[in-house]
Design a protein around this motif. Structure first.
Motif: not given
Lengths: 72, 346
Positions: B278, A22, B285, A55, B289, A62, B281, B208-209, A58-59, A14-15, A32, A18-19, B253-254, A29-30
């Motif tokens: 979260d 995203l 982000a 967020f 940025e 995603f 993620l 923040e989260r 974004l969530r 699952r991980l 946020y 992610f890329p 992530f990479e 994302a930008a």
């Protein structure tokens, strides 16, 4: 540790999506990232949920983004 | 903010020059070396779970493509090999502390190093060593508990493994112990700026989260402290220089996957066992940025400190005695005349 069916294997698989997902949400994302970065400027302070709106956008983006290649 | 440079404070009691042999029988091997302060010290540092680090390195060494993640260690190892070649000497016996899969050994040739002993805490890494032309012996040993006698090695190298050591002063003391007089130690450790982008992004995103943050990048030694540590361990003629390697990644992530593949996952005792999706993620982000390059890739900085220290020997040049000057700085303007005068008189 590279077993496919175990909890570990499923979580890692699952991980790995992610890329991609995203990358599909670049704009949110930008936004946020800009919000958080603005709070690091002089005079701003970063508190919990300062950028909660960005967020949330974004969530949801995603979560909605489907991975292009099927299968784990 | 996490203060990364306050880790090694200078000891209050300065050591006498040279290694003081208080109890000869205890110090037959390096692990018997006592730390440079009183025996009842409350400052035994225990930051890292060494057992966990062993498991992580074992796992990393058993990956299907171990060379995929080895680019950083290869680069640093080639730099260290350069420094070895720069020294106009050959070393009959050399030791590699925390060798990984033998990244330094593959660059060395038979003329420079006669026999090479490699140690690492992960047995899988020692089982899959790279090809090298010099005769090598692999020893499973912890960097803090070297099982060697005093004055054994002409050269000790260490590439990117001392940053996971709990008691760095003691490890350096032990390295000094196993060196022969006029032996040299060449090491490379990560500096304070390493992975600052990752560290900052995770801190901001977690604040923040979740309202607070936990350290996710381990503390590194500052340059100043490195010099102090080497001096306290007994090394002379110190050289510390720094190099910054920037590697571009497609995303956060990479980068984290590569760090895990290198065996550099966090193993400090105070690590958070869980990183929320979260937060990950959000951190990705923020990283993108704040730090992205023009072409969209994300840079990650690795700051490496290369240190060279020598074990004292009578043949090494020493600073001149006070009051032994024969010339004054005032005569510096006339130096051409003075030199030609000397040549004529000879």
């Amino acid at each position: 540790m590279s077993a496919q069916g175990t909890v570990w294997g499923r979580v890692r698989a699952r991980l790995r999506t992610f890329p991609e997902r995203l990358a599909a949400c670049g704009a949110e994302a930008a936004a946020y990232g800009r919000c958080v970065q603005a709070s690091t400027a002089a005079g701003g302070s970063l508190t919990k949920d300062l950028c909660a709106q960005e967020f949330a956008a974004l969530r949801s983006c995603f979560a909605a983004a489907k991975k292009t290649t099927k299968g784990c | 903010m996490l203060r990364l440079q306050v880790l090694y404070r200078p000891w209050r009691r300065p050591r006498a020059a040279g290694v003081s042999v208080q109890n000869p029988r205890r110090r037959e091997v390096a692990s018997g070396v006592s730390p440079p302060h009183t025996a009842s010290s409350p400052r035994t540092l225990n930051l890292f779970d060494r057992e966990m680090k062993r498991k992580q390195k074992n796992w990393a060494a058993r990956q299907a493509e171990p060379m995929k993640y080895a680019y950083l260690r290869e680069e640093v190892a080639s730099q260290i090999a350069d420094r070895i070649y720069d020294i106009a000497r050959d070393f009959p016996i050399a030791l590699d502390v925390g060798c990984g899969r033998g990244y330094i050994g593959q660059h060395l040739n038979k003329e420079t190093v006669g026999k090479f002993i490699q140690t690492d805490i992960a047995e899988n890494a020692l089982k899959n060593t790279l090809e090298m032309e010099i005769p090598t012996y692999s020893v499973l040993a912890d960097e803090e508990f070297l099982p060697f006698q005093e004055n054994t090695f002409d050269l000790v190298v260490s590439s990117l493994s001392l940053h996971w050591v709990n008691d760095l002063p003691r490890a350096l003391e032990q390295i000094h112990y196993v060196l022969k007089p006029d032996g040299v130690f060449i090491g490379a450790v990560f500096g304070g700026d390493t992975l600052y982008e990752l560290r900052c992004s995770l801190q901001l995103a977690e604040t923040e989260r979740e309202g607070g943050f936990a350290p996710h990048v381990s503390p590194f030694t500052a340059v100043r402290d490195l010099g102090h540590l080497l001096g306290r361990a007994g090394f002379t003629t110190l050289t510390v220089d720094t190099d910054e390697i920037q590697v571009n990644y497609p995303g956060m992530f990479e980068l984290m996957e590569d760090l895990q593949g290198m065996g550099e996952s966090n193993c400090s005792w105070n690590r958070k066992p869980l990183l929320h999706r979260d937060t990950m993620l959000a951190a990705a982000a923020v990283y993108r940025e704040m730090y992205k390059n023009e072409d969209g890739s994300l840079p990650a900085t690795y700051q490496i400190y290369y240190m060279i220290g020598w074990k004292y020997h009578d043949s090494q040049s020493r600073p001149a005695e006070r009051g032994s000057a024969t010339m004054s700085f005032r005569e510096l303007g006339d130096i051409n005349r003075l030199v030609s005068q000397e040549k004529k008189s000879k």
